[in-house]
Design an enzyme around this catalytic site. Structure first.
Site, PDB file in Angstrom:
ATOM      1  NE  ARG A 235      -3.654  -2.164   2.611  1.00  0.00           N
ATOM      2  CZ  ARG A 235      -4.034  -2.759   3.731  1.00  0.00           C
ATOM      3  NH1 ARG A 235      -3.581  -2.324   4.897  1.00  0.00           N
ATOM      4  NH2 ARG A 235      -4.862  -3.774   3.707  1.00  0.00           N
TER       5      ARG A 235
ATOM      6  NE  ARG B  22      -7.817   0.571  13.216  1.00  0.00           N
ATOM      7  CZ  ARG B  22      -7.468  -0.711  13.300  1.00  0.00           C
ATOM      8  NH1 ARG B  22      -6.381  -1.038  13.959  1.00  0.00           N
ATOM      9  NH2 ARG B  22      -8.196  -1.664  12.760  1.00  0.00           N
TER      10      ARG B  22
ATOM     11  NE  ARG C  10     -11.128  -5.033  10.800  1.00  0.00           N
ATOM     12  CZ  ARG C  10      -9.828  -5.236  10.642  1.00  0.00           C
ATOM     13  NH1 ARG C  10      -9.038  -5.210  11.686  1.00  0.00           N
ATOM     14  NH2 ARG C  10      -9.315  -5.438   9.454  1.00  0.00           N
TER      15      ARG C  10
HETATM   16  N1  LIG Z   1      -4.341   3.051  25.275  1.00  0.00           N
HETATM   17  C1  LIG Z   1      -4.905   3.646  24.217  1.00  0.00           C
HETATM   18  N2  LIG Z   1      -5.648   4.747  24.417  1.00  0.00           N
HETATM   19  C2  LIG Z   1      -6.223   5.366  23.353  1.00  0.00           C
HETATM   20  N3  LIG Z   1      -6.121   4.955  22.083  1.00  0.00           N
HETATM   21  C3  LIG Z   1      -5.387   3.864  21.823  1.00  0.00           C
HETATM   22  C4  LIG Z   1      -4.741   3.149  22.880  1.00  0.00           C
HETATM   23  N4  LIG Z   1      -4.094   2.099  22.325  1.00  0.00           N
HETATM   24  C5  LIG Z   1      -4.316   2.157  21.000  1.00  0.00           C
HETATM   25  N5  LIG Z   1      -5.092   3.216  20.684  1.00  0.00           N
HETATM   26  C6  LIG Z   1      -5.605   3.579  19.363  1.00  0.00           C
HETATM   27  O1  LIG Z   1      -6.594   2.599  19.038  1.00  0.00           O
HETATM   28  C7  LIG Z   1      -6.573   2.320  17.643  1.00  0.00           C
HETATM   29  C8  LIG Z   1      -6.328   0.817  17.453  1.00  0.00           C
HETATM   30  O2  LIG Z   1      -4.997   0.489  17.832  1.00  0.00           O
HETATM   31  P1  LIG Z   1      -4.095  -0.485  16.955  1.00  0.00           P
HETATM   32  O3  LIG Z   1      -4.228  -0.159  15.498  1.00  0.00           O
HETATM   33  O4  LIG Z   1      -2.740  -0.477  17.551  1.00  0.00           O
HETATM   34  O5  LIG Z   1      -4.851  -1.852  17.257  1.00  0.00           O
HETATM   35  P2  LIG Z   1      -4.525  -3.310  16.734  1.00  0.00           P
HETATM   36  O6  LIG Z   1      -4.818  -4.220  17.869  1.00  0.00           O
HETATM   37  O7  LIG Z   1      -3.158  -3.356  16.165  1.00  0.00           O
HETATM   38  O8  LIG Z   1      -5.629  -3.493  15.617  1.00  0.00           O
HETATM   39  P3  LIG Z   1      -5.703  -4.507  14.348  1.00  0.00           P
HETATM   40  O9  LIG Z   1      -5.617  -5.896  14.898  1.00  0.00           O
HETATM   41  O10 LIG Z   1      -7.038  -4.210  13.759  1.00  0.00           O
HETATM   42  O11 LIG Z   1      -4.571  -4.133  13.433  1.00  0.00           O
HETATM   43  C9  LIG Z   1      -5.460   3.166  17.051  1.00  0.00           C
HETATM   44  O12 LIG Z   1      -6.042   4.316  16.504  1.00  0.00           O
HETATM   45  C10 LIG Z   1      -4.588   3.503  18.246  1.00  0.00           C
HETATM   46  O13 LIG Z   1      -3.885   4.705  18.084  1.00  0.00           O
END
Ligand SMILES: Nc1ncnc2c1ncn2[C@@H]1O[C@H](COP(=O)(O)OP(=O)(O)OP(=O)(O)O)[C@@H](O)[C@H]1O
Length: 295
Positions: free
Chosen positions: A140, A234, A245
């Protein structure tokens, strides 16, 4: 098992003996097959203490006869006289070997903050290697090959499966994703701890492959509502994928029982969550019974 050290004395043959408080425990310690003992694995981080054999001839002489009074003697003099009494010098070599490299699997529902926690860990902690996943999907805009993913063709990915080069792989929405074994082996050989970021299904597969040799950490939000809000904020999902999800996340929470640790990544408390994962790694490093992962 309780092998409480009781004392030391000189035997008739002149050997320094160590006496244990509980002789049954000592038998169990020395002979794990003893019927009264539970099976004991080999002690992987064996401390290397000084030799306990002494060649001093006179069994009746008190062990402390050659040691000057500690309140009057210099430290070096005391050290030398202790060495003389024990007939063995004190080694400055580390008592314990280095802890084995760890494999840390970080998982949790979509949107819980896996990437965010890992990004923070990367900033604050050294000695970790974050495994870059191989994928057959196209790159991407903004993505960097070898940083975000290793981008390979579908044919190349299938060849990697054929050559048994992947620890785990899955077909996600038509694209292959997999964890290259070589990367893990190379970094573990250099002493790095390995961090793998996988979804819940991936974690279940890895548990079957790695068993207890790896550490499994489940990331959780403080509430279902907060998790959904985070996914909405997000702004990466369509309404269909949002629904999938959220529904999947509900089911996935039940899998927490298959993990070793659970870390709550609460709103605005990302730092705490990253710190807790770091503490888990520290605690694992201090374990007497080390996990010995090999891939
Ligand atoms: N402790 C927190 N407080 C507020 N926002 C958060 C926190 N942790 C993560 N976020 C935000 O929440 C959203 C989801 O986080 P992230 O993309 O890291 O999740 P993920 O578990 O990797 O998701 P996926 O499995 O869908 O890729 C992002 O926008 C991130 O910036």
């Amino acid at each position: 098992m309780s092998c409480r050290f009781f004392g030391a004395y000189l035997s008739r043959s002149g050997n320094l003996r160590i006496k244990f408080h509980n002789p049954i425990s000592l038998t169990n310690f020395l002979n794990p097959k003893s019927p009264k003992s539970k099976p004991i694995q080999p002690f992987p981080r064996n401390p290397t203490f000084f030799s306990s054999s002494s060649k001093m001839g006179d069994a009746r002489r008190p062990l402390s006869a050659n040691i000057p009074p500690p309140d009057k003697a210099e430290r070096l003099e005391l050290l030398r006289s202790l060495e003389f009494s024990l007939n063995s010098s004190f080694s400055s070599e580390p008592l314990l070997p280095k802890p084995s490299p760890l494999i840390i699997v970080i998982s949790g529902p979509s949107g819980v903050g896996k990437d965010a926690v890992i990004k923070r860990l990367r900033e604050v902690r050294e000695g970790l290697h974050f495994v870059v996943t191989a994928t057959s999907r196209s790159m991407r805009p903004g993505e960097v090959d070898g940083e975000d993913y290793y981008f390979v063709s579908k044919e190349e990915f299938l060849a990697m499966i054929e050559r048994n080069e992947l620890l785990e792989y899955a077909l996600v929405y038509g694209d292959y994703k997999g964890i290259p074994k070589r990367q893990i082996r190379e970094f573990m050989a250099q002493g790095f701890d390995i961090v793998l970021r996988v979804d819940i299904q991936g974690a279940e597969t890895l548990r079957k492959i790695l068993g207890k040799s790896a550490v499994f950490v489940f990331l959780m939000a403080e509430s279902e509502l907060k998790l959904v809000e985070r996914l909405i904020d997000r702004k990466t999902e369509t309404k269909e994928s949002l629904l999938v999800r959220v529904a999947t996340a509900r089911e996935e929470v039940r899998h927490v029982k298959n993990f070793d640790y659970v870390v709550v990544n609460a709103e605005g408390k990302l730092e705490n969550a990253a710190k807790l994962v770091g503490s888990i790694i520290d605690a694992e490093k201090a374990k007497v019974w080390q996990r010995n992962a090999s891939v």
